[in-house]
Design an enzyme around this catalytic site. Structure first.
Site, PDB file in Angstrom:
ATOM      1  N   GLY A  74       1.653   5.701   2.784  1.00 28.96           N
ATOM      2  CA  GLY A  74       2.804   5.318   1.950  1.00 28.96           C
ATOM      3  C   GLY A  74       3.538   6.546   1.438  1.00 28.96           C
ATOM      4  N   TYR A 102     -15.565  -3.520   7.368  1.00 28.47           N
ATOM      5  CA  TYR A 102     -14.158  -3.106   7.508  1.00 28.47           C
ATOM      6  C   TYR A 102     -13.654  -3.424   8.913  1.00 28.47           C
ATOM      7  CZ  TYR A 102     -10.357   0.421   7.907  1.00 28.47           C
ATOM      8  OH  TYR A 102      -9.163   1.078   8.123  1.00 28.47           O
ATOM      9  N   LYS A 146     -14.661  19.394  -1.619  1.00 29.77           N
ATOM     10  CA  LYS A 146     -15.993  20.007  -1.723  1.00 29.77           C
ATOM     11  C   LYS A 146     -15.912  21.529  -1.547  1.00 29.77           C
ATOM     12  CE  LYS A 146     -19.195  17.715   0.669  1.00 29.77           C
ATOM     13  NZ  LYS A 146     -19.783  16.759   1.668  1.00 29.77           N
ATOM     14  N   ASP A 191     -24.150  10.916  10.757  1.00 34.07           N
ATOM     15  CA  ASP A 191     -23.088  11.421  11.641  1.00 34.07           C
ATOM     16  C   ASP A 191     -22.062  10.337  11.947  1.00 34.07           C
ATOM     17  OD1 ASP A 191     -24.929  13.744  13.803  1.00 34.07           O
ATOM     18  OD2 ASP A 191     -23.575  14.102  12.097  1.00 34.07           O
ATOM     19  N   GLY A 222       0.821  -1.216   0.000  1.00 39.94           N
ATOM     20  CA  GLY A 222       0.000   0.000   0.000  1.00 39.94           C
ATOM     21  C   GLY A 222       0.848   1.256   0.000  1.00 39.94           C
ATOM     22  N   HIS A 264     -12.520  10.144   3.399  1.00 47.36           N
ATOM     23  CA  HIS A 264     -12.721  10.541   4.794  1.00 47.36           C
ATOM     24  C   HIS A 264     -13.096  12.019   4.851  1.00 47.36           C
ATOM     25  CE1 HIS A 264     -10.175   6.899   5.609  1.00 47.36           C
ATOM     26  NE2 HIS A 264     -11.181   6.734   6.425  1.00 47.36           N
ATOM     27  N   SER A 288       1.515   3.386  -2.235  1.00 46.89           N
ATOM     28  CA  SER A 288       1.135   4.531  -3.092  1.00 46.89           C
ATOM     29  C   SER A 288       0.014   5.360  -2.475  1.00 46.89           C
ATOM     30  CB  SER A 288       0.660   4.012  -4.462  1.00 46.89           C
ATOM     31  OG  SER A 288      -0.341   3.006  -4.250  1.00 46.89           O
TER      32      SER A 288
HETATM   33  P1  NAP Z   1      -4.974   4.503   1.056  1.00 50.93           P
HETATM   34  O1  NAP Z   1      -4.469   5.888   0.894  1.00 50.93           O
HETATM   35  O2  NAP Z   1      -6.377   4.180   0.661  1.00 50.93           O
HETATM   36  O3  NAP Z   1      -3.990   3.509   0.247  1.00 50.93           O
HETATM   37  C1  NAP Z   1      -4.335   2.155   0.134  1.00 50.93           C
HETATM   38  C2  NAP Z   1      -3.163   1.454  -0.488  1.00 50.93           C
HETATM   39  O4  NAP Z   1      -3.449   0.060  -0.560  1.00 50.93           O
HETATM   40  C3  NAP Z   1      -2.860   1.940  -1.905  1.00 50.93           C
HETATM   41  O5  NAP Z   1      -1.466   1.953  -2.093  1.00 50.93           O
HETATM   42  C4  NAP Z   1      -3.505   0.863  -2.767  1.00 50.93           C
HETATM   43  O6  NAP Z   1      -2.864   0.692  -4.025  1.00 50.93           O
HETATM   44  C5  NAP Z   1      -3.262  -0.365  -1.916  1.00 50.93           C
HETATM   45  N1  NAP Z   1      -4.212  -1.437  -2.218  1.00 50.93           N
HETATM   46  C6  NAP Z   1      -5.551  -1.435  -2.020  1.00 50.93           C
HETATM   47  N2  NAP Z   1      -6.073  -2.606  -2.432  1.00 50.93           N
HETATM   48  C7  NAP Z   1      -5.037  -3.371  -2.905  1.00 50.93           C
HETATM   49  C8  NAP Z   1      -4.934  -4.667  -3.466  1.00 50.93           C
HETATM   50  N3  NAP Z   1      -5.998  -5.447  -3.639  1.00 50.93           N
HETATM   51  N4  NAP Z   1      -3.701  -5.118  -3.831  1.00 50.93           N
HETATM   52  C9  NAP Z   1      -2.607  -4.334  -3.661  1.00 50.93           C
HETATM   53  N5  NAP Z   1      -2.633  -3.093  -3.121  1.00 50.93           N
HETATM   54  C10 NAP Z   1      -3.847  -2.624  -2.753  1.00 50.93           C
HETATM   55  O7  NAP Z   1      -4.786   3.999   2.559  1.00 50.93           O
HETATM   56  P2  NAP Z   1      -4.142   4.774   3.807  1.00 50.93           P
HETATM   57  O8  NAP Z   1      -5.103   5.829   4.258  1.00 50.93           O
HETATM   58  O9  NAP Z   1      -2.718   5.118   3.488  1.00 50.93           O
HETATM   59  O10 NAP Z   1      -4.180   3.629   4.921  1.00 50.93           O
HETATM   60  C11 NAP Z   1      -3.065   2.803   5.090  1.00 50.93           C
HETATM   61  C12 NAP Z   1      -3.407   1.846   6.227  1.00 50.93           C
HETATM   62  O11 NAP Z   1      -3.719   2.584   7.413  1.00 50.93           O
HETATM   63  C13 NAP Z   1      -4.612   0.971   5.934  1.00 50.93           C
HETATM   64  O12 NAP Z   1      -4.365  -0.341   6.405  1.00 50.93           O
HETATM   65  C14 NAP Z   1      -5.742   1.630   6.716  1.00 50.93           C
HETATM   66  O13 NAP Z   1      -6.726   0.696   7.099  1.00 50.93           O
HETATM   67  C15 NAP Z   1      -4.994   2.177   7.905  1.00 50.93           C
HETATM   68  N6  NAP Z   1      -5.642   3.340   8.540  1.00 50.93           N
HETATM   69  C16 NAP Z   1      -6.026   4.417   7.794  1.00 50.93           C
HETATM   70  C17 NAP Z   1      -6.663   5.503   8.433  1.00 50.93           C
HETATM   71  C18 NAP Z   1      -7.090   6.722   7.648  1.00 50.93           C
HETATM   72  O14 NAP Z   1      -7.807   7.569   8.217  1.00 50.93           O
HETATM   73  N7  NAP Z   1      -6.688   6.882   6.394  1.00 50.93           N
HETATM   74  C19 NAP Z   1      -6.908   5.476   9.805  1.00 50.93           C
HETATM   75  C20 NAP Z   1      -6.486   4.359  10.529  1.00 50.93           C
HETATM   76  C21 NAP Z   1      -5.862   3.294   9.884  1.00 50.93           C
HETATM   77  P3  NAP Z   1      -3.320   1.600  -5.297  1.00 50.93           P
HETATM   78  O15 NAP Z   1      -2.872   3.003  -4.986  1.00 50.93           O
HETATM   79  O16 NAP Z   1      -2.578   1.005  -6.455  1.00 50.93           O
HETATM   80  O17 NAP Z   1      -4.825   1.469  -5.398  1.00 50.93           O
HETATM   81  O1  GFB Z   2     -14.092  10.563   8.186  1.00 50.28           O
HETATM   82  P1  GFB Z   2     -15.463   9.983   8.132  1.00 50.28           P
HETATM   83  O2  GFB Z   2     -16.029   9.709   6.788  1.00 50.28           O
HETATM   84  O3  GFB Z   2     -15.412   8.613   8.916  1.00 50.28           O
HETATM   85  O4  GFB Z   2     -16.589  10.889   8.859  1.00 50.28           O
HETATM   86  P2  GFB Z   2     -15.544   8.241  10.457  1.00 50.28           P
HETATM   87  C1  GFB Z   2     -16.328  11.627  10.017  1.00 50.28           C
HETATM   88  C2  GFB Z   2     -17.500  12.553  10.338  1.00 50.28           C
HETATM   89  O5  GFB Z   2     -17.467  13.638   9.402  1.00 50.28           O
HETATM   90  C3  GFB Z   2     -18.952  12.001  10.283  1.00 50.28           C
HETATM   91  C4  GFB Z   2     -18.790  13.978   8.996  1.00 50.28           C
HETATM   92  O6  GFB Z   2     -19.617  12.497  11.399  1.00 50.28           O
HETATM   93  C5  GFB Z   2     -19.536  12.646   9.030  1.00 50.28           C
HETATM   94  O7  GFB Z   2     -20.930  12.898   9.129  1.00 50.28           O
HETATM   95  N1  GFB Z   2     -18.748  14.589   7.668  1.00 50.28           N
HETATM   96  C6  GFB Z   2     -19.202  15.845   7.374  1.00 50.28           C
HETATM   97  C7  GFB Z   2     -18.272  14.026   6.541  1.00 50.28           C
HETATM   98  N2  GFB Z   2     -19.065  16.092   6.064  1.00 50.28           N
HETATM   99  C8  GFB Z   2     -18.484  14.968   5.513  1.00 50.28           C
HETATM  100  C9  GFB Z   2     -18.068  14.649   4.197  1.00 50.28           C
HETATM  101  O8  GFB Z   2     -18.214  15.417   3.230  1.00 50.28           O
HETATM  102  N3  GFB Z   2     -17.479  13.427   4.023  1.00 50.28           N
HETATM  103  C10 GFB Z   2     -17.311  12.554   5.060  1.00 50.28           C
HETATM  104  N4  GFB Z   2     -16.693  11.374   4.805  1.00 50.28           N
HETATM  105  N5  GFB Z   2     -17.697  12.816   6.339  1.00 50.28           N
HETATM  106  C11 GFB Z   2     -14.234   6.216   9.549  1.00 50.28           C
HETATM  107  C12 GFB Z   2     -14.533   4.770   9.234  1.00 50.28           C
HETATM  108  O9  GFB Z   2     -15.279   6.687  10.392  1.00 50.28           O
HETATM  109  O10 GFB Z   2     -13.018   6.350  10.254  1.00 50.28           O
HETATM  110  C13 GFB Z   2     -13.433   4.161   8.447  1.00 50.28           C
HETATM  111  O11 GFB Z   2     -15.771   4.694   8.518  1.00 50.28           O
HETATM  112  C14 GFB Z   2     -12.048   4.604   8.861  1.00 50.28           C
HETATM  113  O12 GFB Z   2     -13.572   2.761   8.547  1.00 50.28           O
HETATM  114  C15 GFB Z   2     -11.955   5.999   9.412  1.00 50.28           C
HETATM  115  O13 GFB Z   2     -11.499   3.698   9.750  1.00 50.28           O
HETATM  116  C16 GFB Z   2     -10.645   6.223  10.151  1.00 50.28           C
HETATM  117  O14 GFB Z   2     -14.474   8.882  11.250  1.00 50.28           O
HETATM  118  O15 GFB Z   2     -16.960   8.469  10.873  1.00 50.28           O
END
Ligand code: NAP
Ligand code: GFB
Length: 309
Positions: free
Chosen positions: A17, A133, A184, A265, A11, A176, A13
Protein backbone atom coordinates in the site's frame (compact mmCIF):
# COMPACT_ATOMS: atom_id res chain seq x y z
CA UNK A 1 -22.36 8.59 -18.20
CA UNK A 2 -19.48 6.25 -17.35
CA UNK A 3 -18.60 6.46 -13.64
CA UNK A 4 -15.22 8.17 -13.23
CA UNK A 5 -12.56 5.63 -12.21
CA UNK A 6 -12.16 5.26 -8.46
CA UNK A 7 -9.66 2.75 -7.05
CA UNK A 8 -10.17 1.37 -3.54
CA UNK A 9 -6.96 -0.04 -2.02
CA UNK A 10 -7.68 -2.39 0.88
CA UNK A 11 -4.67 -2.85 3.16
CA UNK A 12 -3.43 0.52 1.96
CA UNK A 13 -1.32 1.22 5.06
CA UNK A 14 0.99 -1.73 4.59
CA UNK A 15 4.13 -2.58 2.62
CA UNK A 16 2.61 -2.63 -0.88
CA UNK A 17 0.00 0.00 0.00
CA UNK A 18 2.77 2.47 0.86
CA UNK A 19 4.52 1.68 -2.43
CA UNK A 20 1.29 2.54 -4.28
CA UNK A 21 1.11 5.81 -2.32
CA UNK A 22 4.65 6.65 -3.47
CA UNK A 23 3.52 5.96 -7.05
CA UNK A 24 0.82 8.61 -6.57
CA UNK A 25 -1.93 6.45 -8.09
CA UNK A 26 -4.69 8.92 -9.15
CA UNK A 27 -8.27 8.62 -7.72
CA UNK A 28 -7.13 6.05 -5.17
CA UNK A 29 -8.52 5.67 -1.64
CA UNK A 30 -6.22 3.86 0.80
CA UNK A 31 -7.87 1.89 3.60
CA UNK A 32 -6.43 0.66 6.88
CA UNK A 33 -8.00 -1.13 9.83
CA UNK A 34 -9.07 2.28 11.13
CA UNK A 35 -11.59 2.47 8.26
CA UNK A 36 -13.16 -0.83 9.26
CA UNK A 37 -12.45 -4.44 10.12
CA UNK A 38 -12.71 -6.41 6.87
CA UNK A 39 -13.27 -9.67 8.77
CA UNK A 40 -16.73 -8.19 9.49
CA UNK A 41 -19.00 -8.34 6.41
CA UNK A 42 -21.31 -5.48 7.45
CA UNK A 43 -18.35 -3.13 7.98
CA UNK A 44 -16.89 -4.24 4.65
CA UNK A 45 -20.12 -3.67 2.70
CA UNK A 46 -20.57 -0.27 4.37
CA UNK A 47 -17.11 0.81 3.14
CA UNK A 48 -17.90 -0.31 -0.43
CA UNK A 49 -21.32 1.41 -0.43
CA UNK A 50 -19.70 4.60 0.90
CA UNK A 51 -16.88 4.77 -1.68
CA UNK A 52 -18.57 3.04 -4.66
CA UNK A 53 -15.19 2.08 -6.24
CA UNK A 54 -14.98 1.08 -9.91
CA UNK A 55 -11.72 -0.81 -9.25
CA UNK A 56 -10.22 -2.56 -6.22
CA UNK A 57 -6.63 -3.42 -5.37
CA UNK A 58 -7.23 -5.92 -2.58
CA UNK A 59 -4.10 -6.06 -0.39
CA UNK A 60 -5.61 -6.44 3.11
CA UNK A 61 -4.46 -9.62 4.81
CA UNK A 62 -2.83 -10.99 7.92
CA UNK A 63 0.70 -11.39 6.61
CA UNK A 64 3.91 -12.62 8.20
CA UNK A 65 7.06 -14.63 7.83
CA UNK A 66 7.78 -18.19 8.81
CA UNK A 67 7.67 -17.30 12.51
CA UNK A 68 4.31 -15.52 12.44
CA UNK A 69 2.77 -18.19 10.23
CA UNK A 70 3.94 -21.11 12.37
CA UNK A 71 2.76 -19.49 15.63
CA UNK A 72 -0.64 -18.31 14.40
CA UNK A 73 -1.79 -20.89 11.82
CA UNK A 74 -5.43 -20.68 12.99
CA UNK A 75 -5.53 -16.87 13.04
CA UNK A 76 -3.91 -16.61 9.62
CA UNK A 77 -6.48 -19.03 8.19
CA UNK A 78 -9.52 -17.46 9.85
CA UNK A 79 -8.70 -13.79 9.30
CA UNK A 80 -7.57 -14.18 5.70
CA UNK A 81 -10.45 -16.36 4.57
CA UNK A 82 -12.96 -13.95 6.16
CA UNK A 83 -11.31 -10.83 4.72
CA UNK A 84 -11.24 -12.35 1.24
CA UNK A 85 -14.81 -13.69 1.29
CA UNK A 86 -16.07 -10.30 2.51
CA UNK A 87 -14.11 -8.08 0.13
CA UNK A 88 -14.90 -10.07 -3.03
CA UNK A 89 -18.59 -10.39 -2.04
CA UNK A 90 -18.89 -6.65 -1.27
CA UNK A 91 -17.16 -5.88 -4.60
CA UNK A 92 -19.66 -8.10 -6.43
CA UNK A 93 -22.67 -6.58 -4.68
CA UNK A 94 -21.53 -3.02 -5.48
CA UNK A 95 -20.72 -3.79 -9.15
CA UNK A 96 -16.96 -3.24 -9.00
CA UNK A 97 -15.72 -3.44 -12.61
CA UNK A 98 -12.33 -4.99 -11.82
CA UNK A 99 -10.60 -6.34 -8.72
CA UNK A 100 -7.07 -7.68 -8.27
CA UNK A 101 -6.10 -9.74 -5.24
CA UNK A 102 -2.81 -11.30 -4.16
CA UNK A 103 -1.64 -14.78 -3.34
CA UNK A 104 2.03 -15.70 -2.80
CA UNK A 105 4.52 -18.22 -4.23
CA UNK A 106 4.87 -19.67 -0.71
CA UNK A 107 1.35 -21.17 -0.98
CA UNK A 108 2.24 -23.60 -3.78
CA UNK A 109 2.36 -27.34 -2.97
CA UNK A 110 5.42 -28.22 -0.89
CA UNK A 111 6.18 -31.12 -3.20
CA UNK A 112 5.67 -30.00 -6.76
CA UNK A 113 7.62 -29.70 -9.97
CA UNK A 114 10.00 -26.76 -10.26
CA UNK A 115 9.86 -24.07 -11.36
CA UNK A 116 6.50 -23.21 -9.77
CA UNK A 117 3.88 -22.81 -12.49
CA UNK A 118 0.44 -21.24 -12.04
CA UNK A 119 -1.29 -24.43 -13.22
CA UNK A 120 0.06 -26.45 -10.23
CA UNK A 121 -1.35 -24.14 -7.54
CA UNK A 122 -3.75 -26.75 -6.10
CA UNK A 123 -1.77 -29.92 -6.87
CA UNK A 124 -0.90 -30.86 -3.30
CA UNK A 125 -0.64 -29.61 0.28
CA UNK A 126 1.40 -26.48 1.06
CA UNK A 127 4.45 -26.43 3.33
CA UNK A 128 3.42 -27.21 6.96
CA UNK A 129 4.95 -23.92 8.19
CA UNK A 130 2.19 -21.81 6.61
CA UNK A 131 -0.69 -24.14 5.64
CA UNK A 132 -3.33 -21.94 7.33
CA UNK A 133 -2.35 -18.86 5.31
CA UNK A 134 -1.75 -20.92 2.17
CA UNK A 135 -5.17 -22.61 2.05
CA UNK A 136 -6.94 -19.34 2.85
CA UNK A 137 -5.04 -17.61 0.05
CA UNK A 138 -5.66 -20.38 -2.49
CA UNK A 139 -9.40 -19.76 -2.05
CA UNK A 140 -8.90 -16.32 -3.67
CA UNK A 141 -8.35 -18.08 -6.99
CA UNK A 142 -11.37 -20.34 -6.37
CA UNK A 143 -13.69 -17.50 -5.32
CA UNK A 144 -12.54 -15.20 -8.15
CA UNK A 145 -13.27 -17.86 -10.78
CA UNK A 146 -16.52 -19.02 -9.18
CA UNK A 147 -17.74 -15.40 -9.29
CA UNK A 148 -16.51 -15.00 -12.87
CA UNK A 149 -18.39 -18.13 -13.92
CA UNK A 150 -21.71 -17.29 -12.23
CA UNK A 151 -21.79 -13.49 -12.26
CA UNK A 152 -19.18 -12.48 -14.84
CA UNK A 153 -17.02 -10.67 -12.26
CA UNK A 154 -13.66 -9.57 -13.67
CA UNK A 155 -11.67 -10.56 -10.57
CA UNK A 156 -8.02 -11.45 -11.21
CA UNK A 157 -5.26 -12.84 -8.97
CA UNK A 158 -1.52 -12.11 -8.92
CA UNK A 159 1.10 -14.34 -7.25
CA UNK A 160 4.13 -12.30 -6.15
CA UNK A 161 7.17 -13.95 -4.61
CA UNK A 162 8.66 -12.60 -1.32
CA UNK A 163 8.23 -8.83 -1.20
CA UNK A 164 10.25 -6.36 0.88
CA UNK A 165 10.77 -2.61 1.08
CA UNK A 166 10.07 0.57 3.07
CA UNK A 167 7.28 0.40 5.67
CA UNK A 168 7.45 -3.38 5.90
CA UNK A 169 6.69 -5.23 9.17
CA UNK A 170 10.15 -5.28 10.77
CA UNK A 171 9.18 -7.57 13.67
CA UNK A 172 12.15 -9.84 14.47
CA UNK A 173 9.75 -12.64 15.47
CA UNK A 174 6.80 -12.35 13.04
CA UNK A 175 8.14 -10.41 10.06
CA UNK A 176 9.60 -11.74 6.82
CA UNK A 177 13.31 -12.43 6.55
CA UNK A 178 14.49 -9.14 4.96
CA UNK A 179 12.82 -6.74 7.43
CA UNK A 180 13.46 -9.03 10.42
CA UNK A 181 17.18 -9.24 9.64
CA UNK A 182 17.42 -5.49 9.04
CA UNK A 183 16.02 -4.73 12.50
CA UNK A 184 18.06 -7.53 14.13
CA UNK A 185 21.24 -6.26 12.45
CA UNK A 186 20.51 -2.68 13.53
CA UNK A 187 20.02 -3.80 17.17
CA UNK A 188 23.09 -6.13 17.12
CA UNK A 189 25.25 -3.21 15.96
CA UNK A 190 23.70 -0.83 18.51
CA UNK A 191 24.03 -3.31 21.41
CA UNK A 192 27.30 -4.86 20.23
CA UNK A 193 25.84 -8.39 20.16
CA UNK A 194 25.87 -11.23 17.58
CA UNK A 195 23.47 -11.11 14.64
CA UNK A 196 21.40 -14.30 14.95
CA UNK A 197 20.21 -15.72 11.63
CA UNK A 198 17.52 -18.41 11.65
CA UNK A 199 18.16 -21.84 10.17
CA UNK A 200 21.12 -22.95 8.05
CA UNK A 201 21.35 -19.89 5.79
CA UNK A 202 21.25 -22.29 2.85
CA UNK A 203 17.61 -21.80 1.64
CA UNK A 204 17.08 -19.79 -1.52
CA UNK A 205 14.47 -17.11 -2.02
CA UNK A 206 13.34 -14.78 -4.80
CA UNK A 207 12.78 -11.23 -3.56
CA UNK A 208 10.91 -8.40 -5.26
CA UNK A 209 10.93 -4.77 -4.11
CA UNK A 210 7.50 -3.43 -3.09
CA UNK A 211 7.80 -0.53 -5.55
CA UNK A 212 8.04 -3.02 -8.42
CA UNK A 213 4.97 -4.90 -7.20
CA UNK A 214 3.13 -1.56 -6.93
CA UNK A 215 3.87 -0.83 -10.61
CA UNK A 216 2.84 -4.35 -11.64
CA UNK A 217 -0.38 -4.17 -9.60
CA UNK A 218 -1.43 -1.06 -11.56
CA UNK A 219 -0.40 -2.70 -14.84
CA UNK A 220 -2.40 -5.89 -14.09
CA UNK A 221 -5.45 -3.93 -12.93
CA UNK A 222 -5.56 -2.25 -16.32
CA UNK A 223 -4.25 -4.94 -18.65
CA UNK A 224 -4.48 -8.47 -17.24
CA UNK A 225 -7.88 -10.17 -17.61
CA UNK A 226 -7.18 -13.90 -17.62
CA UNK A 227 -9.09 -16.14 -15.16
CA UNK A 228 -5.83 -17.92 -14.27
CA UNK A 229 -3.39 -16.23 -11.87
CA UNK A 230 -0.05 -14.71 -12.90
CA UNK A 231 3.26 -15.09 -11.03
CA UNK A 232 5.13 -11.82 -10.48
CA UNK A 233 8.85 -12.44 -9.99
CA UNK A 234 12.20 -11.87 -11.68
CA UNK A 235 13.09 -15.52 -11.04
CA UNK A 236 16.45 -14.45 -9.53
CA UNK A 237 17.24 -16.54 -6.40
CA UNK A 238 19.52 -15.47 -3.56
CA UNK A 239 20.63 -17.57 -0.58
CA UNK A 240 19.78 -16.40 2.93
CA UNK A 241 23.48 -16.33 3.79
CA UNK A 242 24.23 -13.97 0.87
CA UNK A 243 21.24 -11.84 1.83
CA UNK A 244 22.62 -11.52 5.36
CA UNK A 245 26.01 -10.43 3.99
CA UNK A 246 24.31 -7.72 1.88
CA UNK A 247 22.35 -6.41 4.89
CA UNK A 248 25.44 -6.48 7.17
CA UNK A 249 27.48 -4.62 4.53
CA UNK A 250 24.77 -1.98 4.06
CA UNK A 251 24.51 -1.57 7.84
CA UNK A 252 28.30 -1.54 8.21
CA UNK A 253 27.86 -4.33 10.79
CA UNK A 254 31.24 -5.80 11.79
CA UNK A 255 30.01 -8.15 14.55
CA UNK A 256 29.59 -11.92 14.52
CA UNK A 257 26.89 -13.56 12.40
CA UNK A 258 25.62 -16.70 14.15
CA UNK A 259 23.35 -19.32 12.57
CA UNK A 260 20.58 -20.44 14.94
CA UNK A 261 19.86 -24.02 13.85
CA UNK A 262 17.03 -24.26 16.42
CA UNK A 263 14.97 -22.09 14.06
CA UNK A 264 13.30 -23.48 10.91
CA UNK A 265 14.55 -23.15 7.34
CA UNK A 266 11.01 -23.51 5.94
CA UNK A 267 10.84 -24.37 2.25
CA UNK A 268 14.34 -24.87 0.79
CA UNK A 269 13.45 -22.93 -2.35
CA UNK A 270 10.38 -21.88 -4.36
CA UNK A 271 11.65 -20.95 -7.84
CA UNK A 272 9.06 -19.25 -10.05
CA UNK A 273 8.25 -20.04 -13.67
CA UNK A 274 8.23 -16.55 -15.20
CA UNK A 275 7.10 -17.68 -18.68
CA UNK A 276 3.61 -16.17 -18.45
CA UNK A 277 4.91 -12.95 -16.90
CA UNK A 278 7.55 -12.51 -19.63
CA UNK A 279 4.89 -13.05 -22.31
CA UNK A 280 3.11 -9.94 -21.00
CA UNK A 281 6.02 -7.88 -19.65
CA UNK A 282 9.21 -8.92 -21.48
CA UNK A 283 10.90 -5.57 -20.81
CA UNK A 284 9.99 -5.03 -17.15
CA UNK A 285 13.08 -4.16 -15.12
CA UNK A 286 13.01 -5.55 -11.57
CA UNK A 287 15.06 -3.68 -8.96
CA UNK A 288 18.11 -5.76 -8.01
CA UNK A 289 18.24 -7.16 -4.46
CA UNK A 290 21.43 -5.14 -3.85
CA UNK A 291 19.68 -1.86 -4.78
CA UNK A 292 16.50 -2.81 -2.95
CA UNK A 293 18.33 -3.73 0.27
CA UNK A 294 20.22 -0.42 0.11
CA UNK A 295 16.95 1.50 -0.29
CA UNK A 296 15.21 -0.42 2.52
CA UNK A 297 18.11 -0.18 4.99
CA UNK A 298 18.36 3.57 4.33
CA UNK A 299 14.61 3.97 4.89
CA UNK A 300 14.84 1.95 8.12
CA UNK A 301 17.70 4.03 9.56
CA UNK A 302 15.98 7.32 8.61
CA UNK A 303 12.67 6.29 10.18
CA UNK A 304 13.74 4.21 13.21
CA UNK A 305 12.11 3.89 15.77
CA UNK A 306 8.89 4.95 13.96
CA UNK A 307 8.67 1.67 12.07
CA UNK A 308 6.13 -1.19 12.03
CA UNK A 309 7.59 -3.61 14.52
P1 NAP B 1 1.10 -5.75 5.26
O1 NAP B 1 2.24 -4.81 5.11
O2 NAP B 1 1.09 -6.72 6.40
O3 NAP B 1 -0.26 -4.88 5.33
C1 NAP B 1 -1.47 -5.53 5.61
C2 NAP B 1 -2.56 -4.53 5.42
O4 NAP B 1 -3.82 -5.17 5.63
C3 NAP B 1 -2.47 -3.36 6.40
O5 NAP B 1 -2.87 -2.18 5.74
C4 NAP B 1 -3.49 -3.74 7.47
O6 NAP B 1 -4.08 -2.61 8.11
C5 NAP B 1 -4.54 -4.42 6.62
N1 NAP B 1 -5.37 -5.34 7.41
C6 NAP B 1 -4.97 -6.48 8.03
N2 NAP B 1 -6.02 -7.04 8.66
C7 NAP B 1 -7.11 -6.24 8.43
C8 NAP B 1 -8.47 -6.29 8.81
N3 NAP B 1 -8.96 -7.27 9.56
N4 NAP B 1 -9.30 -5.29 8.38
C9 NAP B 1 -8.81 -4.28 7.61
N5 NAP B 1 -7.53 -4.19 7.20
C10 NAP B 1 -6.69 -5.17 7.62
O7 NAP B 1 0.88 -6.60 3.93
P2 NAP B 1 1.69 -6.53 2.55
O8 NAP B 1 3.03 -7.16 2.75
O9 NAP B 1 1.58 -5.15 1.98
O10 NAP B 1 0.85 -7.55 1.65
C11 NAP B 1 -0.19 -7.06 0.85
C12 NAP B 1 -0.77 -8.26 0.12
O11 NAP B 1 0.25 -8.91 -0.65
C13 NAP B 1 -1.34 -9.32 1.05
O12 NAP B 1 -2.54 -9.82 0.51
C14 NAP B 1 -0.26 -10.40 1.09
O13 NAP B 1 -0.80 -11.67 1.34
C15 NAP B 1 0.30 -10.29 -0.31
N6 NAP B 1 1.70 -10.75 -0.43
C16 NAP B 1 2.66 -10.28 0.41
C17 NAP B 1 3.99 -10.76 0.27
C18 NAP B 1 5.09 -10.25 1.17
O14 NAP B 1 6.19 -10.83 1.14
N7 NAP B 1 4.88 -9.20 1.96
C19 NAP B 1 4.30 -11.71 -0.70
C20 NAP B 1 3.28 -12.15 -1.54
C21 NAP B 1 1.99 -11.67 -1.39
P3 NAP B 1 -3.36 -1.96 9.42
O15 NAP B 1 -2.09 -1.32 8.92
O16 NAP B 1 -4.35 -0.96 9.92
O17 NAP B 1 -3.11 -3.10 10.38
O1 GFB C 1 10.67 -14.64 4.87
P1 GFB C 1 10.47 -15.86 5.71
O2 GFB C 1 10.09 -15.64 7.13
O3 GFB C 1 9.32 -16.70 5.03
O4 GFB C 1 11.77 -16.82 5.79
P2 GFB C 1 9.32 -17.77 3.85
C1 GFB C 1 12.63 -17.01 4.71
C2 GFB C 1 13.88 -17.77 5.14
O5 GFB C 1 14.70 -16.87 5.89
C3 GFB C 1 13.73 -19.04 6.03
C4 GFB C 1 15.29 -17.56 7.00
O6 GFB C 1 14.60 -20.00 5.52
C5 GFB C 1 14.24 -18.59 7.39
O7 GFB C 1 14.86 -19.63 8.13
N1 GFB C 1 15.59 -16.59 8.06
C6 GFB C 1 16.83 -16.36 8.58
C7 GFB C 1 14.70 -15.80 8.69
N2 GFB C 1 16.76 -15.46 9.56
C8 GFB C 1 15.44 -15.08 9.66
C9 GFB C 1 14.76 -14.15 10.48
O8 GFB C 1 15.33 -13.47 11.36
N3 GFB C 1 13.42 -14.01 10.26
C10 GFB C 1 12.76 -14.74 9.31
N4 GFB C 1 11.43 -14.51 9.15
N5 GFB C 1 13.37 -15.65 8.50
C11 GFB C 1 6.88 -16.94 3.80
C12 GFB C 1 5.53 -17.48 4.22
O9 GFB C 1 7.77 -18.05 3.73
O10 GFB C 1 6.83 -16.35 2.52
C13 GFB C 1 4.51 -16.41 4.21
O11 GFB C 1 5.64 -18.06 5.52
C14 GFB C 1 4.64 -15.42 3.07
O12 GFB C 1 3.24 -17.03 4.19
C15 GFB C 1 6.05 -15.19 2.58
O13 GFB C 1 3.83 -15.79 2.01
C16 GFB C 1 6.06 -14.52 1.22
O14 GFB C 1 9.80 -17.17 2.59
O15 GFB C 1 9.99 -19.01 4.35
Amino acid sequence: MKNPEKILVTGGSGLIGSALKRLKVPNAIFLSRKDGDLTDFNQTLKIFKKHKPTHVIHLAAQVGGIGGNSMHTGEYFRNNIMININVLEAARLTDVKKLISFMSTCIFPDKCEYPLNEKNLHNGPPHPSNFGYAYAKRMLEVQSNAYRNEWGCNFIVAIPTNIYGPNDNFSPTEGHVVPSLIQKCYLAKKNNTDLYVWGSGKPLREFVLSDDIGKLAIWALKNYNEPSPIILSSGAEVSIENLVKMIAKEMNFKGKITLDSSKPDGQFRKPSDTTKFLKYKPDFKFTSIEKGVKKTVRWFIENYPNIRK
